[in-house]
Design an enzyme around this catalytic site. Structure first.
Site, PDB file in Angstrom:
ATOM      1  N   THR A   9       0.717  -1.270  -0.047  1.00 27.98           N
ATOM      2  CA  THR A   9      -0.117  -0.098   0.165  1.00 27.98           C
ATOM      3  C   THR A   9       0.639   1.424   0.006  1.00 27.98           C
ATOM      4  O   THR A   9       0.366   2.346   0.025  1.00 27.98           O
ATOM      5  CB  THR A   9      -0.901   0.053   1.090  1.00 27.98           C
ATOM      6  OG1 THR A   9       0.159  -0.104   2.569  1.00 27.98           O
ATOM      7  CG2 THR A   9      -1.980  -1.066   1.231  1.00 27.98           C
TER       8      THR A   9
ATOM      9  N   ARG B 189      21.877  -3.680   2.946  1.00 30.58           N
ATOM     10  CA  ARG B 189      22.811  -3.208   1.873  1.00 30.58           C
ATOM     11  C   ARG B 189      24.097  -3.266   2.019  1.00 30.58           C
ATOM     12  O   ARG B 189      24.896  -3.589   1.002  1.00 30.58           O
ATOM     13  CB  ARG B 189      22.249  -1.847   1.712  1.00 30.58           C
ATOM     14  CG  ARG B 189      21.080  -1.675   0.929  1.00 30.58           C
ATOM     15  CD  ARG B 189      20.704  -0.009   0.798  1.00 30.58           C
ATOM     16  NE  ARG B 189      19.347   0.224   0.484  1.00 30.58           N
ATOM     17  CZ  ARG B 189      18.908   1.407   0.988  1.00 30.58           C
ATOM     18  NH1 ARG B 189      19.257   2.419   1.334  1.00 30.58           N
ATOM     19  NH2 ARG B 189      17.547   1.520   0.372  1.00 30.58           N
TER      20      ARG B 189
ATOM     21  N   CYS C  23      17.857   5.251  -3.153  1.00 33.83           N
ATOM     22  CA  CYS C  23      17.321   5.904  -4.717  1.00 33.83           C
ATOM     23  C   CYS C  23      18.120   6.759  -5.124  1.00 33.83           C
ATOM     24  O   CYS C  23      18.148   6.944  -6.472  1.00 33.83           O
ATOM     25  CB  CYS C  23      15.808   6.318  -4.202  1.00 33.83           C
ATOM     26  SG  CYS C  23      15.877   7.290  -2.596  1.00 33.83           S
TER      27      CYS C  23
ATOM     28  N   HIS D 109      14.185  12.439  -7.980  1.00 34.03           N
ATOM     29  CA  HIS D 109      15.430  13.091  -7.362  1.00 34.03           C
ATOM     30  C   HIS D 109      16.571  13.394  -8.293  1.00 34.03           C
ATOM     31  O   HIS D 109      16.577  12.892  -9.299  1.00 34.03           O
ATOM     32  CB  HIS D 109      16.039  11.864  -6.461  1.00 34.03           C
ATOM     33  CG  HIS D 109      15.159  11.407  -5.241  1.00 34.03           C
ATOM     34  ND1 HIS D 109      14.125  11.756  -4.884  1.00 34.03           N
ATOM     35  CD2 HIS D 109      15.567  10.400  -4.474  1.00 34.03           C
ATOM     36  CE1 HIS D 109      13.520  11.335  -3.834  1.00 34.03           C
ATOM     37  NE2 HIS D 109      14.663  10.458  -3.543  1.00 34.03           N
TER      38      HIS D 109
HETATM   39  N1  LIG Z   1      10.094   6.321  -1.461  1.00 34.38           N
HETATM   40  C1  LIG Z   1      11.340   6.021  -1.915  1.00 34.38           C
HETATM   41  O1  LIG Z   1      11.598   6.672  -3.035  1.00 34.38           O
HETATM   42  C2  LIG Z   1      12.106   4.748  -1.582  1.00 34.38           C
HETATM   43  C3  LIG Z   1      13.113   4.409  -2.433  1.00 34.38           C
HETATM   44  C4  LIG Z   1      14.085   3.336  -2.092  1.00 34.38           C
HETATM   45  C5  LIG Z   1      13.778   2.669  -0.850  1.00 34.38           C
HETATM   46  N2  LIG Z   1      12.581   3.052  -0.303  1.00 34.38           N
HETATM   47  C6  LIG Z   1      12.245   2.291   0.939  1.00 34.38           C
HETATM   48  O2  LIG Z   1      11.325   1.347   0.811  1.00 34.38           O
HETATM   49  C7  LIG Z   1      10.874   1.250   2.151  1.00 34.38           C
HETATM   50  C8  LIG Z   1       9.309   1.882   2.172  1.00 34.38           C
HETATM   51  O3  LIG Z   1       9.134   3.114   1.398  1.00 34.38           O
HETATM   52  P1  LIG Z   1       7.962   3.669   0.958  1.00 34.38           P
HETATM   53  O4  LIG Z   1       8.455   5.165   0.488  1.00 34.38           O
HETATM   54  O5  LIG Z   1       7.074   3.019   0.451  1.00 34.38           O
HETATM   55  O6  LIG Z   1       6.947   4.051   2.527  1.00 34.38           O
HETATM   56  P2  LIG Z   1       5.477   4.259   2.898  1.00 34.38           P
HETATM   57  O7  LIG Z   1       4.875   4.945   1.826  1.00 34.38           O
HETATM   58  O8  LIG Z   1       5.445   4.724   4.177  1.00 34.38           O
HETATM   59  O9  LIG Z   1       4.733   2.620   2.923  1.00 34.38           O
HETATM   60  C9  LIG Z   1       5.277   1.930   3.965  1.00 34.38           C
HETATM   61  C10 LIG Z   1       4.552   0.487   3.699  1.00 34.38           C
HETATM   62  O10 LIG Z   1       4.989  -0.397   4.602  1.00 34.38           O
HETATM   63  C11 LIG Z   1       3.720  -1.075   5.200  1.00 34.38           C
HETATM   64  N3  LIG Z   1       3.845  -1.115   6.755  1.00 34.38           N
HETATM   65  C12 LIG Z   1       4.024  -0.600   7.901  1.00 34.38           C
HETATM   66  N4  LIG Z   1       3.887  -0.952   9.011  1.00 34.38           N
HETATM   67  C13 LIG Z   1       3.823  -2.324   8.662  1.00 34.38           C
HETATM   68  C14 LIG Z   1       3.811  -3.631   9.602  1.00 34.38           C
HETATM   69  N5  LIG Z   1       3.894  -3.710  10.799  1.00 34.38           N
HETATM   70  N6  LIG Z   1       3.628  -4.614   8.754  1.00 34.38           N
HETATM   71  C15 LIG Z   1       3.429  -4.694   7.306  1.00 34.38           C
HETATM   72  N7  LIG Z   1       3.653  -3.730   6.620  1.00 34.38           N
HETATM   73  C16 LIG Z   1       3.813  -2.687   7.353  1.00 34.38           C
HETATM   74  C17 LIG Z   1       2.548   0.083   5.060  1.00 34.38           C
HETATM   75  O11 LIG Z   1       1.415  -0.693   5.209  1.00 34.38           O
HETATM   76  P3  LIG Z   1       0.211   0.372   5.817  1.00 34.38           P
HETATM   77  O12 LIG Z   1      -0.528   1.105   4.485  1.00 34.38           O
HETATM   78  O13 LIG Z   1      -1.026  -0.625   6.233  1.00 34.38           O
HETATM   79  O14 LIG Z   1       0.564   1.185   7.000  1.00 34.38           O
HETATM   80  C18 LIG Z   1       2.974   0.437   3.627  1.00 34.38           C
HETATM   81  O15 LIG Z   1       2.612  -0.426   2.666  1.00 34.38           O
HETATM   82  C19 LIG Z   1      11.702   1.976   3.129  1.00 34.38           C
HETATM   83  O16 LIG Z   1      12.530   1.116   3.577  1.00 34.38           O
HETATM   84  C20 LIG Z   1      12.189   2.855   2.177  1.00 34.38           C
HETATM   85  O17 LIG Z   1      13.634   3.247   2.730  1.00 34.38           O
HETATM   86  C21 LIG Z   1      11.897   4.157  -0.311  1.00 34.38           C
END
Ligand SMILES: NC(=O)c1ccc[n+]([C@@H]2O[C@H](COP(=O)([O-])OP(=O)(O)OC[C@H]3O[C@@H](n4cnc5c(N)ncnc54)[C@H](OP(=O)(O)O)[C@@H]3O)[C@@H](O)[C@H]2O)c1
Length: 318
Positions: free
Chosen positions: A13, A101, A130, A227
């Protein structure tokens, strides 16, 4: 292959998870399950063929042996807890957090840069930060031609890099009120932020240049997706800007444009590189600017490409 592989998307999500589902759907993967927190369990997410009903993520569900491949975008703490469970159940795990990583023996992969490392995996592969992904894609061809002596980079990182909630906040705020505090921790990283330290350590690991002099300043900007990075490199040998441009234009996944912008990069697979010019302030210096979609090549697309490298190889070997 696409029809046979049973895939779990953990964090489905979120900002990255949503894009991951979009990419898997477009590529024809049929057996996909969506996992998130208990508060999202039961929600439906659009997916070609049939919508997906979100399942609560538990270590037991991931360890049950019903997944061949699992993508994680849930953050470092949860990845540490959940990735081992999925691996235990036999899934190949591609993790997008910083949990693994820099762990010795776990490949940190950008397919265009060090794809062969993916084949050394033992159940876990790490997706780089990223900003590291587009940066290493641009540095690699310059290093091969003239040898990197030093790298300096300043980043301009979009709000989607901080997740779906921060995107909502930016949408809701009047533009004059944006106060994009740096959301990276400084504790334990000396004078640098965690993001700046990660960028150096990951670049060194991917390029296999453990002593590369490297300095970064990372900031958040009021941009929704995309970015950007201003990069200054010092090379061991002279490299004219025209030749560097040719090398970058020939590099896989890179598109050379006059002026890369996050707006042009958002929604595309390519990393945009431009403004390649000589940097008079250092010996054999070059400067350039790049922009990439942090949710696609910076996260979800790179992870899907890593998985496809492994799937393809393991199918051939079978
Ligand atoms: N955004 C970027 O550009 C980017 C790039 C590279 C890496 N990342 C990495 O990817 C990861 C997530 O990033 P994001 O930007 O997608 O974050 P996000 O939009 O905040 O999404 C977080 C996700 O984790 C889920 N989650 C939260 N608590 C949980 C739990 N207890 N059990 C299972 N799922 C849970 C959330 O589900 P709910 O909706 O149910 O809360 C949501 O699906 C991070 O490690 C980040 O460093 C992000």
């Amino acid at each position: 292959l696409a029809s046979a592989t049973r895939i779990g998307v953990v964090g489905a999500t979120g900002a990255v998870g949503t894009v991951t589902l979009g990419l898997l759907g477009a590529r024809g993967y049929e057996h996909v399950r969506a996992f998130a927190s208990s508060s999202s369990a039961g929600l439906t997410l659009p997916y070609p063929g049939a919508d997906l009903v979100v399942e609560e993520t538990t270590p037991e569900a991931l360890a049950s042996g019903e997944l061949d491949l699992c993508f994680f975008s849930v953050g470092t703490r949860l990845s540490r807890e959940l990735v081992p469970a999925a691996r235990e159940g036999g899934a190949v795990c591609v993790d997008k957090s910083s949990a693994y990583r820099l762990t010795d023996g776990i490949p940190l992969v950008v397919p265009e840069v060090n794809g062969a490392r993916a084949f050394e995996h033992q159940g876990i592969l790490a997706n780089p930060n990223c900003c590291t992904i587009p940066l290493t894609m641009a540095l690699r061809p310059l290093h091969e031609e003239a040898g990197l002596a030093r790298v300096r980079v300043a980043t301009y990182q979009s709000v989607s890099g901080a997740g779906a909630q921060r995107m909502e906040q930016l949408r809701a705020e009047p533009p004059a009120e944006h106060n994009l505090v740096m959301d990276w921790t400084f504790e334990g990283y000396g004078d640098e932020s965690e993001e700046e330290s990660k960028l150096r350590a990951e670049t060194r690991k991917i390029l296999e240049l453990p002593d590369l002099p490297f300095s970064a300043t990372c900031v958040r900007v009021p941009v929704m997706v995309g970015h950007s990075e201003a990069v200054w490199v010092e090379l061991q040998e002279p490299l004219p800007a025209e030749r560097a441009t040719e090398l970058l234009a020939a590099a896989p996944g890179i598109r050379v444009v006059d002026v890369p912008t996050p707006k042009d990069a958002a929604g595309t697979d390519d990393v945009l590189v431009g403004r390649v010019r000589s940097d008079q302030s250092s010996e054999n210096g070059l400067a350039f600017f790049l922009a990439g979609d942090n949710l696609r090549k910076g996260a979800a697309l790179n992870a899907v490409q890593i998985a496809e490298l492994v799937l393809e190889r393991e199918r051939i070997a079978a």
